[in-house]
Design a protein around this motif. Sequence first.
Motif, mmCIF file in Angstrom:
data_model
loop_
_atom_site.group_PDB
_atom_site.id
_atom_site.type_symbol
_atom_site.label_atom_id
_atom_site.label_comp_id
_atom_site.label_asym_id
_atom_site.label_seq_id
_atom_site.Cartn_x
_atom_site.Cartn_y
_atom_site.Cartn_z
ATOM 1 N N PRO A 93 -23.202 21.407 23.500
ATOM 2 C CA PRO A 93 -23.550 21.530 24.921
ATOM 3 C C PRO A 93 -23.633 22.996 25.314
ATOM 4 O O PRO A 93 -22.841 23.823 24.882
ATOM 5 C CB PRO A 93 -22.395 20.829 25.634
ATOM 6 N N ARG A 94 -24.628 23.285 26.124
ATOM 7 C CA ARG A 94 -24.846 24.663 26.547
ATOM 8 C C ARG A 94 -24.113 24.936 27.848
ATOM 9 O O ARG A 94 -23.969 24.066 28.686
ATOM 10 C CB ARG A 94 -26.328 24.937 26.750
ATOM 11 N N LYS A 95 -23.713 26.179 28.001
ATOM 12 C CA LYS A 95 -23.100 26.600 29.254
ATOM 13 C C LYS A 95 -24.210 26.831 30.264
ATOM 14 O O LYS A 95 -25.299 27.296 29.917
ATOM 15 C CB LYS A 95 -22.318 27.893 29.068
ATOM 16 N N PRO A 96 -23.953 26.493 31.518
ATOM 17 C CA PRO A 96 -24.992 26.776 32.514
ATOM 18 C C PRO A 96 -25.186 28.279 32.669
ATOM 19 O O PRO A 96 -24.232 29.054 32.611
ATOM 20 C CB PRO A 96 -24.459 26.135 33.789
ATOM 21 N N GLU A 97 -26.432 28.653 32.839
ATOM 22 C CA GLU A 97 -26.743 30.072 32.974
ATOM 23 C C GLU A 97 -26.320 30.562 34.338
ATOM 24 O O GLU A 97 -26.318 29.815 35.321
ATOM 25 C CB GLU A 97 -28.243 30.297 32.773
ATOM 26 N N ALA A 98 -25.980 31.825 34.403
ATOM 27 C CA ALA A 98 -25.584 32.409 35.679
ATOM 28 C C ALA A 98 -26.820 32.506 36.576
ATOM 29 O O ALA A 98 -27.845 33.044 36.184
ATOM 30 C CB ALA A 98 -24.977 33.779 35.462
ATOM 31 N N THR A 99 -26.713 31.969 37.770
ATOM 32 C CA THR A 99 -27.842 31.999 38.699
ATOM 33 C C THR A 99 -27.620 33.098 39.725
ATOM 34 O O THR A 99 -26.494 33.405 40.107
ATOM 35 C CB THR A 99 -27.982 30.648 39.430
ATOM 36 N N THR A 100 -28.700 33.683 40.158
ATOM 37 C CA THR A 100 -28.623 34.719 41.181
ATOM 38 C C THR A 100 -28.798 34.084 42.541
ATOM 39 O O THR A 100 -29.450 33.042 42.683
ATOM 40 C CB THR A 100 -29.714 35.782 40.960
ATOM 41 N N ARG A 101 -28.218 34.685 43.515
ATOM 42 C CA ARG A 101 -28.307 34.152 44.878
ATOM 43 C C ARG A 101 -29.697 34.410 45.425
ATOM 44 O O ARG A 101 -30.239 35.507 45.330
ATOM 45 C CB ARG A 101 -27.271 34.818 45.760
ATOM 46 N N THR A 102 -30.277 33.372 45.992
ATOM 47 C CA THR A 102 -31.622 33.507 46.553
ATOM 48 C C THR A 102 -31.591 33.772 48.045
ATOM 49 O O THR A 102 -32.546 34.303 48.595
ATOM 50 C CB THR A 102 -32.436 32.231 46.288
ATOM 51 N N GLU A 103 -30.513 33.418 48.740
ATOM 52 C CA GLU A 103 -30.451 33.667 50.181
ATOM 53 C C GLU A 103 -30.035 35.123 50.412
ATOM 54 O O GLU A 103 -29.265 35.684 49.633
ATOM 55 C CB GLU A 103 -29.491 32.699 50.870
ATOM 56 N N PRO A 104 -30.529 35.692 51.473
ATOM 57 C CA PRO A 104 -30.212 37.099 51.734
ATOM 58 C C PRO A 104 -28.762 37.264 52.190
ATOM 59 O O PRO A 104 -28.180 36.358 52.787
ATOM 60 C CB PRO A 104 -31.190 37.500 52.842
ATOM 61 N N LEU A 105 -28.206 38.405 51.877
ATOM 62 C CA LEU A 105 -26.857 38.717 52.303
ATOM 63 C C LEU A 105 -26.876 39.100 53.772
ATOM 64 O O LEU A 105 -27.692 39.920 54.209
ATOM 65 C CB LEU A 105 -26.272 39.863 51.479
ATOM 66 N N THR A 106 -26.005 38.500 54.537
ATOM 67 C CA THR A 106 -25.971 38.806 55.973
ATOM 68 C C THR A 106 -24.828 39.730 56.334
ATOM 69 O O THR A 106 -24.835 40.325 57.390
ATOM 70 C CB THR A 106 -25.843 37.520 56.803
ATOM 71 N N GLU A 107 -23.864 39.850 55.489
ATOM 72 C CA GLU A 107 -22.719 40.714 55.766
ATOM 73 C C GLU A 107 -22.876 41.999 54.977
ATOM 74 O O GLU A 107 -23.337 42.004 53.849
ATOM 75 C CB GLU A 107 -21.425 40.023 55.363
ATOM 76 N N PRO A 108 -22.487 43.102 55.551
ATOM 77 C CA PRO A 108 -22.560 44.353 54.810
ATOM 78 C C PRO A 108 -21.566 44.367 53.657
ATOM 79 O O PRO A 108 -20.535 43.692 53.694
ATOM 80 C CB PRO A 108 -22.217 45.425 55.849
ATOM 81 N N LEU A 109 -21.864 45.111 52.635
ATOM 82 C CA LEU A 109 -21.042 45.133 51.446
ATOM 83 C C LEU A 109 -19.714 45.849 51.666
ATOM 84 O O LEU A 109 -18.717 45.503 51.071
ATOM 85 C CB LEU A 109 -21.798 45.799 50.290
ATOM 86 N N ASN A 110 -19.662 46.880 52.485
ATOM 87 C CA ASN A 110 -18.431 47.622 52.674
ATOM 88 C C ASN A 110 -17.858 47.384 54.068
ATOM 89 O O ASN A 110 -17.524 48.302 54.786
ATOM 90 C CB ASN A 110 -18.603 49.109 52.390
ATOM 91 N N ALA A 111 -17.758 46.139 54.442
ATOM 92 C CA ALA A 111 -17.207 45.807 55.767
ATOM 93 C C ALA A 111 -15.725 45.608 55.728
ATOM 94 O O ALA A 111 -15.101 45.292 54.806
ATOM 95 C CB ALA A 111 -17.854 44.536 56.312
#
Length: 183
Positions: free
Chosen positions: A165-183
């Motif tokens: 059995p294969r491990k599921p591949e890491a998926t990237t987020r498709t929705e935009p980030l709404t919160e700032p990264l350094n909040a």
Amino acid sequence: MENGAVYSSTTEAHPGPARGARGRLTSYFTLKRLRGPSRFLKYTQLVMSLLAFICEEIVSQCTLCGGLYFFEFVSCSAFLLSLLILIVYCTPVYDKVEPAKVKSSDFYITAGTGFVFLVASLIFVFTHDNTVSELFAIGFGFLASLAFLFDFFIMVYEKCKQPRPRKPEATTRTEPLTEPLNA
């Protein structure tokens, strides 16, 4: 008098599972879990280890008895372990235990027994007194160890042949980030 009163005490509508041609103990014994070469190898392991143990028990005297005693222990243990594995595969015990655990136990028991039986046979070759029963015991010991090791290699081959059995591949987020990264 009606017919129901005459026949009701002697006939059963649905006989129990222990009735019929396959009654009592034989109704619990099945060979369908072992297929093809595995069934043949399991029986070969059982018979060869029993014959090695019997031939070794016939030996009346020995000069270097350490190899004989080790071979006796290993051949008896191999017979009992192969009998145990056959009983588990052919009875309802198999259904009560997880099949993956039974196969895993069979895998390790077969590998360990085959290796130790081969070592015991080699030790017995170097310490025997050239009697006929010792030579037959050594021959049956080598045949039994080869049956165990061949069964082990078949299990390894079947295990490698199964798709993993294969491990599921890491998926990237498709929705935009709404919160700032350094909040």
